[in-house]
Design an enzyme around this catalytic site. Sequence first.
Site, PDB file in Angstrom:
ATOM      1  CB  CYS A 167      -1.411  -0.374   1.029  1.00  0.00           C
ATOM      2  SG  CYS A 167      -2.293   1.212   0.920  1.00  0.00           S
TER       3      CYS A 167
ATOM      4  CG  HIS B  82      -3.069  -3.023   4.313  1.00  0.00           C
ATOM      5  ND1 HIS B  82      -2.146  -2.403   4.698  1.00  0.00           N
ATOM      6  CD2 HIS B  82      -4.196  -1.943   3.278  1.00  0.00           C
ATOM      7  CE1 HIS B  82      -2.607  -1.418   4.422  1.00  0.00           C
ATOM      8  NE2 HIS B  82      -3.088  -1.010   3.646  1.00  0.00           N
TER       9      HIS B  82
ATOM     10  CD  GLU C 194      -0.435  -5.560   6.334  1.00  0.00           C
ATOM     11  OE1 GLU C 194      -0.284  -4.247   6.288  1.00  0.00           O
ATOM     12  OE2 GLU C 194       0.112  -6.017   5.180  1.00  0.00           O
TER      13      GLU C 194
END
EC number: 4.3.3.6
Length: 195
Positions: free
Chosen positions: A78, A173, A175
């Site tokens: 990002c 993202h 994660e």
Amino acid sequence: MKIGVLALQGAFREHINMLRTLGAEAVEVRKAEELAELSGLIIPGGESTTITKLLYTFGLAKPVKDLARNGMPVWGTCAGMICLAKELSGDISGVKTLELMDITVRRNAFGRQVDSFEAMLKVKALEGGDFPAVFIRAPLVEKTGQWVEVLAKLPDGTMVAVRENNLLATSFHPELSADNRFHRYFVQMAKDYKP
């Protein structure tokens, strides 16, 4: 093998946790000396203006650029994608990138926070089916250089994951997903790195 996560601002803890679930030694990076002995670095999502400003303020920009140019894997997610880009389009006020990756990126391309969304992506580099991608005020790749490989696109053709040799960038993202395949892919890049 040690992987650093730039911990100046943004979603760094989530990356650290994901790396640790894969058995990687993950460390927070806030100072140039903490870059020593790394096999890879993740620049997380967050606020791109803040992250890029802090990279230069804390003297991290030059050593990160030097390490990346010498082959150390660097992954930008990002805002991290914005940090890696050679060029930005649209409103670029206050953002001085690392100019490492031969891509042109548009910030906040999908709108504001309320326009955040999730999409299932087919990713060339990942086995095991589509990847659940979380987009939050995400950038997009408008243009790539000759040596940049496009790893994933949205159904409309928008490029959202790219790789150029040791540099990896995702608009989304990974994660924030329970799926660790992108992190596993980056851990393998770090294992393959020979300083």
